[in-house]
Scaffold this motif. Structure first.
Motif, PDB file in Angstrom:
ATOM      1  N   PRO A  24       0.815  -1.218   0.000  1.00  0.00           N
ATOM      2  CA  PRO A  24       0.000   0.000   0.000  1.00  0.00           C
ATOM      3  C   PRO A  24       0.850   1.270   0.000  1.00  0.00           C
ATOM      4  CG  PRO A  24       0.018  -1.002   2.180  1.00  0.00           C
ATOM      5  CD  PRO A  24       0.746  -1.949   1.258  1.00  0.00           C
ATOM      6  N   GLY A  25       0.339   2.244  -0.710  1.00  0.00           N
ATOM      7  CA  GLY A  25       0.976   3.547  -0.720  1.00  0.00           C
ATOM      8  C   GLY A  25       2.103   3.718  -1.715  1.00  0.00           C
ATOM      9  N   GLY A  26       2.594   2.653  -2.280  1.00  0.00           N
ATOM     10  CA  GLY A  26       3.695   2.754  -3.233  1.00  0.00           C
ATOM     11  C   GLY A  26       3.198   2.856  -4.662  1.00  0.00           C
ATOM     12  N   LYS A  27       4.135   3.058  -5.564  1.00  0.00           N
ATOM     13  CA  LYS A  27       3.791   3.120  -6.986  1.00  0.00           C
ATOM     14  C   LYS A  27       3.241   1.776  -7.462  1.00  0.00           C
ATOM     15  CE  LYS A  27       7.053   6.704  -8.335  1.00  0.00           C
ATOM     16  NZ  LYS A  27       8.194   7.060  -9.183  1.00  0.00           N
ATOM     17  N   SER A  28       3.695   0.711  -6.846  1.00  0.00           N
ATOM     18  CA  SER A  28       3.232  -0.622  -7.259  1.00  0.00           C
ATOM     19  C   SER A  28       1.752  -0.811  -7.011  1.00  0.00           C
ATOM     20  CB  SER A  28       4.007  -1.710  -6.511  1.00  0.00           C
ATOM     21  OG  SER A  28       5.361  -1.670  -6.854  1.00  0.00           O
ATOM     22  N   GLU A  29       1.238  -0.165  -5.975  1.00  0.00           N
ATOM     23  CA  GLU A  29      -0.188  -0.313  -5.664  1.00  0.00           C
ATOM     24  C   GLU A  29      -1.048   0.176  -6.833  1.00  0.00           C
ATOM     25  OE1 GLU A  29      -3.500   0.960  -2.321  1.00  0.00           O
ATOM     26  OE2 GLU A  29      -1.616   2.073  -2.406  1.00  0.00           O
ATOM     27  N   GLY A  30      -0.806   1.390  -7.291  1.00  0.00           N
ATOM     28  CA  GLY A  30      -1.582   1.942  -8.400  1.00  0.00           C
ATOM     29  C   GLY A  30      -1.375   1.189  -9.698  1.00  0.00           C
ATOM     30  N   ALA A  31      -0.115   0.807  -9.945  1.00  0.00           N
ATOM     31  CA  ALA A  31       0.183   0.077 -11.180  1.00  0.00           C
ATOM     32  C   ALA A  31      -0.503  -1.284 -11.181  1.00  0.00           C
ATOM     33  CB  ALA A  31       1.694  -0.088 -11.338  1.00  0.00           C
ATOM     34  N   ALA A  32      -0.487  -1.954 -10.028  1.00  0.00           N
ATOM     35  CA  ALA A  32      -1.122  -3.272  -9.938  1.00  0.00           C
ATOM     36  C   ALA A  32      -2.618  -3.163 -10.171  1.00  0.00           C
ATOM     37  CB  ALA A  32      -0.830  -3.903  -8.583  1.00  0.00           C
ATOM     38  N   LYS A  33      -3.243  -2.141  -9.641  1.00  0.00           N
ATOM     39  CA  LYS A  33      -4.678  -1.960  -9.852  1.00  0.00           C
ATOM     40  C   LYS A  33      -4.979  -1.692 -11.326  1.00  0.00           C
ATOM     41  CE  LYS A  33      -5.832  -0.407  -5.204  1.00  0.00           C
ATOM     42  NZ  LYS A  33      -6.284   0.711  -4.361  1.00  0.00           N
ATOM     43  N   GLN A  34      -4.135  -0.893 -11.972  1.00  0.00           N
ATOM     44  CA  GLN A  34      -4.335  -0.603 -13.395  1.00  0.00           C
ATOM     45  C   GLN A  34      -4.168  -1.866 -14.238  1.00  0.00           C
ATOM     46  OE1 GLN A  34      -1.603   2.591 -14.235  1.00  0.00           O
ATOM     47  NE2 GLN A  34      -3.164   4.155 -13.854  1.00  0.00           N
ATOM     48  N   VAL A  35      -3.169  -2.674 -13.893  1.00  0.00           N
ATOM     49  CA  VAL A  35      -2.954  -3.927 -14.624  1.00  0.00           C
ATOM     50  C   VAL A  35      -4.157  -4.842 -14.447  1.00  0.00           C
ATOM     51  CG1 VAL A  35      -1.574  -6.049 -14.688  1.00  0.00           C
ATOM     52  CG2 VAL A  35      -0.438  -3.823 -14.625  1.00  0.00           C
ATOM     53  N   ALA A  36      -4.654  -4.943 -13.225  1.00  0.00           N
ATOM     54  CA  ALA A  36      -5.819  -5.793 -12.960  1.00  0.00           C
ATOM     55  C   ALA A  36      -7.013  -5.349 -13.789  1.00  0.00           C
ATOM     56  CB  ALA A  36      -6.161  -5.760 -11.470  1.00  0.00           C
ATOM     57  N   GLN A  37      -7.276  -4.054 -13.820  1.00  0.00           N
ATOM     58  CA  GLN A  37      -8.401  -3.534 -14.604  1.00  0.00           C
ATOM     59  C   GLN A  37      -8.195  -3.773 -16.098  1.00  0.00           C
ATOM     60  OE1 GLN A  37      -8.545   0.549 -13.357  1.00  0.00           O
ATOM     61  NE2 GLN A  37      -9.589   0.083 -11.426  1.00  0.00           N
TER      62      GLN A  37
END
Length: 101
Positions: free
Chosen positions: A41-54
């Motif tokens: 949580p809170g890192g760049k990976s969090e947002g990127a992972a959500k975008q990849v999932a979508q």
């Protein structure tokens, strides 16, 4: 060169395409990727992972729907070829029938 349509082969291919689309539609790639977001949580990976999932969920849904539609199109084409052949055969049969019958 000649061209021959095989309605049964088209229907078999249509069934395969629809089955592949239905099976692909059940694949869920997003949840494991969302686990990455929760673990970091809170890192760049969090947002990127959500975008990849979508992105993956959208791509799978789109491919699944397209495969099912392609299968439906193959089945409709098989029906058209078969109906055309049957209609032509009936027309030829009427032409070959002796006059007066």
């Amino acid at each position: 060169m000649d061209y021959t349509a095989n309605p049964d082969a088209l229907r078999k291919a249509g069934a395969s395409a629809k089955s592949a689309g239905e099976q692909a539609g059940q694949v869920k790639l997003g949840p494991p990727t969302e686990d990455i977001a929760e673990a970091m949580p809170g890192g760049k990976s969090e947002g990127a992972a959500k975008q990849v999932a979508q992105s993956w969920e959208k791509a799978i849904k789109s491919w699944s729907e397209a495969a099912i539609q392609h299968g439906d199109s193959l089945n409709a084409t098989a029906d058209e070829y078969q109906n055309s052949d049957e209609s032509s055969a009936a027309g030829i049969g009427r032409l070959e029938a002796p006059a007066g019958r």
